[in-house]
Write a protein that holds these residues in place. Structure first.
Motif, PDB file in Angstrom:
ATOM      1  N   LYS A 178       0.812  -1.181   0.187  1.00 30.80           N
ATOM      2  CA  LYS A 178      -0.018   0.050   0.241  1.00 30.80           C
ATOM      3  C   LYS A 178       0.831   1.181  -0.005  1.00 30.80           C
ATOM      4  N   TYR A 179       2.166   1.088   0.045  1.00 30.47           N
ATOM      5  CA  TYR A 179       3.005   2.167   0.025  1.00 30.47           C
ATOM      6  C   TYR A 179       3.553   2.531  -1.280  1.00 30.47           C
ATOM      7  N   GLY A 180       3.894   3.870  -1.570  1.00 29.56           N
ATOM      8  CA  GLY A 180       4.597   4.174  -2.812  1.00 29.56           C
ATOM      9  C   GLY A 180       6.288   4.208  -2.467  1.00 29.56           C
ATOM     10  N   ASP A 186       8.568   6.009  -2.267  1.00 30.09           N
ATOM     11  CA  ASP A 186       9.319   7.068  -1.625  1.00 30.09           C
ATOM     12  C   ASP A 186       8.383   7.448  -0.432  1.00 30.09           C
ATOM     13  N   ASP A 187       7.442   6.671  -0.026  1.00 37.74           N
ATOM     14  CA  ASP A 187       6.646   7.020   1.260  1.00 37.74           C
ATOM     15  C   ASP A 187       7.183   6.277   2.502  1.00 37.74           C
ATOM     16  N   PRO A 188       7.306   7.208   3.559  1.00 33.58           N
ATOM     17  CA  PRO A 188       7.892   6.623   4.635  1.00 33.58           C
ATOM     18  C   PRO A 188       6.910   5.523   5.289  1.00 33.58           C
ATOM     19  N   GLU A 215       4.985   4.112   8.276  1.00 32.69           N
ATOM     20  CA  GLU A 215       4.470   4.539   9.242  1.00 32.69           C
ATOM     21  C   GLU A 215       4.303   3.681  10.736  1.00 32.69           C
ATOM     22  N   THR A 273      10.696   2.433  12.072  1.00 29.63           N
ATOM     23  CA  THR A 273       9.759   3.724  12.267  1.00 29.63           C
ATOM     24  C   THR A 273      10.312   4.344  13.310  1.00 29.63           C
ATOM     25  N   THR A 275      11.755   4.499   3.787  1.00 29.64           N
ATOM     26  CA  THR A 275      10.815   4.428   2.630  1.00 29.64           C
ATOM     27  C   THR A 275      10.789   2.940   2.271  1.00 29.64           C
TER      28      THR A 275
END
Length: 451
Positions: free
Chosen positions: A321-323, A325-327, A329, A344, A352
């Protein structure tokens, strides 16, 4: 000079830690259903004087990634997976000194049955068996075992504490040392006055019964544990003798190692009561150039998809569900809390998905040690001295090639430097590691249940 301990780390499946390696043309892990595969594995490990074989296990399947088990089924990532205890008798039969650590889940295995299974293996291996204590972290396992959902993280450890109390009573107290007579003249095999039922009436377990096995060489098997959360560390420091840790560098491992040793001291056991093992993957060649050529060859078979599916299950977070370069969470999950915290709240900067994938050199989230035998020995020594660990769980890449390479190339260098034993000590697995009588010491909580 401190000598390291080394275990060959494996699982009764084709894809364990470094995913995708089963597709390599020289890999034979697809033969894991063949007893000859395991016998050859054990003989190689003992030829290298390794301390033991550490067999991991998992109940359930990894179905967090993309909300489906399809990615791991397709890539063979720890599914299918067979029972880890079954090959041990055959491996013990063809070896004399090699130890065996086997993973069994406390959440689903009744303690009365496990007590007999482990005592049986302790007899058949002549005292060379260890138990890796896990509480599980997969909801898929809970559903498969008839639970609505997995019990909460700390509650699983609370139950495991009581589980061990039941086992200590069975292993340490049900039979006296001199209960077995084998008196053929009087036709008395054992003295009933020296055998007693164990009674336990607790929050999680209620039982009454005589341990079905006579005292085995170690009674309680050598105890392994891999909890890295605060609750897991407390559990390990109280009960474990060998603790399994995973960290990217020796420096990153050291705070956890030192915390475990401090906790062991606080429990009255002493810092030297623990042997701490770091997870490593090694790619070695006769030269540095050969090693990196081998790495590039292996990399062509690595499965990032399988590794992401494995990591998603470990953290309880669907990484699909993450792109890139998305950190990632921090969130509350009921899975492996330390695995999520590492990327995290404990990370110095946000991690990322791209960074996680970049780490997946051989289809796992750990970077391998790569180099000539001397370079690999240098890196392992750094873990011992800078990380303050006692040894390693050596994850396989291409089987059986990776273990044979390590035994033939790295072990002789470690032995020449005095970092690894030239031969085995006598006695049970516990005696080989700690000396003494082979029984748990008086400082261990199990000793409170001895008669």
């Amino acid at each position: 000079m401190k000598q390291m301990q080394i275990y060959a780390f494996d699982m009764n499946c084709v894809g364990h830690i470094n995913h995708g390696m089963w597709t390599h043309p020289r890999d034979t892990s697809g033969q894991y259903t063949d007893l000859d595969y395991w016998v050859d594995f054990a003989r190689t490990a003992e030829r290298g004087k390794l301390d033991g074989i550490f067999l991991a296990d998992i109940l359930g399947v990894y179905d967090v990634y993309k909300g489906s088990p399809a990615p791991v089924i397709e890539t063979g990532a720890q599914i299918p997976v067979n029972d880890p205890l079954m090959p041990i008798s055959a491996m013990a039969y063809v070896t004399e000194h090699l130890g065996f650590a086997v993973t069994v889940n406390t959440t689903y295995e009744p303690p009365y049955l496990l007590a007999r299974r482990m005592s049986t293996l302790d007899h058949l291996t002549k005292g060379r068996i260890g138990w890796n204590i896990v509480t599980g972290y997969l909801d898929s396992a809970a559903r498969a075992m008839g639970y609505e959902k997995l019990p909460q993280h700390d509650a699983r450890y609370d139950a495991a504490e009581e589980y061990l109390e039941v086992l200590y009573k069975l292993w340490e107290a049900s039979w006296d040392d001199d209960a077995v007579l084998r008196d053929k003249t009087r036709a008395v095999f054992a003295d009933p006055s020296k055998v007693r039922a164990v009674r336990h009436d607790g929050q999680y377990y209620k039982m009454e019964g005589i341990h079905l096995s006579q005292p085995s060489p170690q009674r309680t098997p050598l105890l392994f544990q891999a909890g890295a959360s605060a609750r897991g560390q407390d559990f390990a420091a109280r009960h474990a003798e060998c603790v399994f840790v995973a960290a990217p560098t020796p420096q990153a491992a050291r705070p956890t190692v030192e915390a475990l040793r401090r906790k062991a001291e606080a429990f009255g056991r002493g810092a030297d009561a623990l042997r701490i093992l770091a997870l490593v993957t090694v790619v070695v060649g006769r030269t540095e150039r050969e090693a990196f050529a081998k790495l590039e060859d292996y990399r062509r078979h690595a499965s990032v998809e399988a590794s992401l599916a494995h990591y998603s299950a470990s953290t309880g977070v669907d990484l699909s569900k993450y792109g890139l370069d998305d950190p990632i969470e921090q969130r509350s999950t009921n899975a492996n809390q330390s695995a999520l915290a590492a990327i995290t709240k404990e990370a110095s900067t946000p991690v990322t998905l791209r960074q996680i994938i970049d780490q997946m050199v051989l289809g796992s989230r750990m970077r391998p040690i790569v180099g000539s035998p001397e370079q690999v020995a240098d890196r392992l020594a750094a873990w011992i001295f800078d990380g303050n660990v006692d040894g390693f769980n050596l994850a396989r890449t291409v089987a059986p090639e990776s273990l044979r390479d390590f035994v033939d190339l790295v072990v002789p260098v470690l032995q020449e430097r005095g970092l690894f034993k030239a031969d085995y000590a006598e006695g049970s697995l516990r005696q080989k590691l700690f000396g003494g009588s082979g029984r748990l010491p008086s400082s261990h909580p199990a000793a409170a249940f001895r008669r």
